[in-house]
Design a protein around this motif. Structure first.
Motif, PDB file in Angstrom:
ATOM      1  N   ALA A  45      41.072 -33.844  35.513  1.00 14.94           N
ATOM      2  CA  ALA A  45      39.925 -33.216  36.158  1.00 14.94           C
ATOM      3  C   ALA A  45      40.160 -31.716  36.185  1.00 14.94           C
ATOM      4  CB  ALA A  45      39.786 -33.751  37.579  1.00 14.94           C
ATOM      5  N   ARG A  46      39.064 -30.970  36.093  1.00 11.34           N
ATOM      6  CA  ARG A  46      39.164 -29.509  36.121  1.00 11.34           C
ATOM      7  C   ARG A  46      38.301 -28.981  37.258  1.00 11.34           C
ATOM      8  NH1 ARG A  46      39.333 -26.836  30.798  1.00 11.34           N
ATOM      9  NH2 ARG A  46      37.507 -25.800  31.593  1.00 11.34           N
ATOM     10  N   VAL A  47      38.961 -28.420  38.249  1.00  7.31           N
ATOM     11  CA  VAL A  47      38.242 -27.859  39.387  1.00  7.31           C
ATOM     12  C   VAL A  47      37.976 -26.379  39.103  1.00  7.31           C
ATOM     13  CG1 VAL A  47      38.301 -27.405  41.871  1.00  7.31           C
ATOM     14  CG2 VAL A  47      39.384 -29.469  40.945  1.00  7.31           C
ATOM     15  N   LEU A  62      33.770 -29.643  40.644  1.00 11.15           N
ATOM     16  CA  LEU A  62      34.485 -30.505  39.711  1.00 11.15           C
ATOM     17  C   LEU A  62      33.387 -31.315  39.021  1.00 11.15           C
ATOM     18  CD1 LEU A  62      37.388 -32.988  40.659  1.00 11.15           C
ATOM     19  CD2 LEU A  62      36.035 -33.031  38.609  1.00 11.15           C
TER      20      LEU A  62
END
Length: 144
Positions: A45-47, A62
């Motif tokens: 996941a990329r916040v 996200l």
């Protein structure tokens, strides 16, 4: 060319202090930090911590915790999203028009320069914990 806004710099400094991995990116209208983590039994996941001006009202996003929820699962998924939204303060889970589940949090505009970095790091760590707990519930719907 864009520019790096103040909150982005302050969050970057705190992430360096806490030894979190991230990258700084910019577009025409915003600067943002992207910090990734692996969801337990799930994807990476990329916040994103997005600043569009020199205020501290950073948008934390996200995108695509789950992608492409099929039409026949939408109702059940919305129930689970609602459960998660009721259980966990701070974060908001959203099913968008593309049927992706996103996580949203907005830093208050009056967040202080001295604290914005620490607040962002705290939210990042909360997101990791909460998404780890909610992800299996989303998957249960996807595979039912």
């Amino acid at each position: 060319m864009g520019m790096i806004y103040k909150a982005t710099k302050l969050i970057k400094e705190e992430m360096d202090r806490q030894e979190l991995k991230y990258s700084v990116q910019e577009s025409d209208s915003s600067s943002f930090i992207v910090a990734g983590f692996g969801i337990k039994n799930g994807p990476n996941a990329r916040v994103q911590f997005i600043s569009q001006d020199d205020d501290n009202d950073v948008a934390v996003r996200l995108f695509g915790v789950v992608n492409d929820v099929s039409e026949d699962k939408v109702e059940a998924m919305l129930r689970v999203i609602n459960e998660c939204n009721n259980k966990y303060r701070y974060l908001k889970f959203v099913l968008d028009n593309e049927h992706d589940i996103n996580v949203e949090y907005d830093m208050p505009v009056r967040s202080d320069d001295c604290c914005i970095g620490a607040q962002a790091c705290e939210i990042f760590i909360r997101i990791m914990k909460i998404v780890d707990e909610c992800y299996p519930k989303f998957m249960k719907v996807m595979w039912s």
